[in-house]
Design an enzyme around this catalytic site. Structure first.
Site, PDB file in Angstrom:
ATOM      1  N   VAL A  62      34.171 -14.824  45.830  1.00 36.91           N
ATOM      2  CA  VAL A  62      33.691 -15.400  47.090  1.00 36.91           C
ATOM      3  C   VAL A  62      34.387 -16.706  47.446  1.00 36.91           C
ATOM      4  CG1 VAL A  62      31.438 -14.281  46.977  1.00 36.91           C
ATOM      5  CG2 VAL A  62      31.748 -16.551  45.943  1.00 36.91           C
ATOM      6  N   TYR A 155      25.411 -30.279  43.724  1.00 36.95           N
ATOM      7  CA  TYR A 155      24.755 -28.996  43.960  1.00 36.95           C
ATOM      8  C   TYR A 155      23.793 -29.084  45.149  1.00 36.95           C
ATOM      9  CZ  TYR A 155      21.742 -24.945  43.043  1.00 36.95           C
ATOM     10  OH  TYR A 155      21.016 -23.787  43.150  1.00 36.95           O
ATOM     11  N   THR A 239      14.555 -21.576  57.006  1.00 42.00           N
ATOM     12  CA  THR A 239      14.748 -21.640  55.559  1.00 42.00           C
ATOM     13  C   THR A 239      13.387 -21.505  54.921  1.00 42.00           C
ATOM     14  OG1 THR A 239      16.734 -23.024  55.689  1.00 42.00           O
ATOM     15  CG2 THR A 239      15.533 -23.026  53.611  1.00 42.00           C
TER      16      THR A 239
END
Length: 249
Positions: A62, A155, A239
């Site tokens: 990816v 992250y 979300t």
């Protein structure tokens, strides 16, 4: 609830891991035919092998836009369509900002953020042409906290980017009949998290969660299946927190 996903064609990235495998399994149980993608083809084959003709293993990197496009083109050529994309692939870095390197940042950005763009770009032409598509991106609760129990600021920042991508893509693609949503799990019970959670850390983490437990891979997979279905046809740009009310504290 019958989600009416019979014979939908789905691509799930990072499906060699626990969460991706659970997502693939749930979509298959709901009637989809799933392309189980992972950079580790053996892991993808292990997941796909449980489902015989309903799943196909494919190696996709990816972080390589060309590789993504070639594989998506092959899927569409084979099956005539691609109805559902689940952007689940990603990596975790745990070092602090001081300890992390430029290479760490580049790697996390490519794996967690650029990959979402690459995969969406690859599937959009045929989704737009058909005026139908469901895209579900896996973000993280850490997007709201710029880091989490394991993930660091790098992250958390990339996952916040996934949330922003989701909102922007949803707004642009709604006129084309395409829904784009994200899932933001809390700490999920997997082999990886179990290896990192000492009894003391586990007690602290679980104690901070109103529901008193970690998320399961099935909690995440069930949410993905709902958002990938027409039961969620008027939901886009959202979300969905799968965190046991953790962020309400």
């Amino acid at each position: 609830m019958d989600l009416h996903l019979e014979d939908r064609i789905a691509l799930v990235t990072g499906a060699g891991g626990a969460i991706g495998a659970a997502i693939a399994a749930k979509l298959i149980e709901e009637g989809c035919r799933v392309h189980v993608a992972d950079i580790d083809l053996d892991a993808a084959r292990e997941t796909a092998g449980r489902w015989r003709e309903r799943a196909t293993a494919v190696r996709i990197d990816v972080t390589d836009a060309g590789n993504v496009q070639r594989n998506v083109d092959a899927i569409v050529a084979r099956d005539g369509t691609l109805d559902i994309l689940v952007n689940n692939a990603g990596i975790l870095k745990t070092a602090s900002i001081v300890e992390s390197t430029i290479a760490d940042w580049d790697e996390v950005c490519h794996a967690n953020l650029s990959s979402v763009y690459y995969c969406c770009k690859a599937v959009l032409p045929q989704m737009i042409a058909r005026r139908y598509g469901k895209i579900v991106n896996i973000a993280s609760m850490s997007a709201a906290k710029a880091g989490g129990v394991f993930g660091n600021v790098l992250y958390g920042t990339t996952k916040a980017g996934v949330v922003a991508f989701t909102k922007g893509f949803a707004r642009e693609l709604a006129p084309h009949g395409i829904n784009v949503n994200a899932i933001a799990p809390g700490v999920v019970e997997t082999a990886m998290t179990r290896s990192r959670l000492t009894p003391e850390i586990r007690a602290r983490v679980v104690g901070a969660m109103p529901m008193g437990r970690l998320a399961s891979v099935d909690d995440v997979a069930n949410a993905v299946a709902f958002l990938a279905s027409d039961a969620a046809s008027y939901i886009s740009g959202d979300t969905l927190l799968v965190d046991g009310a953790c962020l309400t504290r």
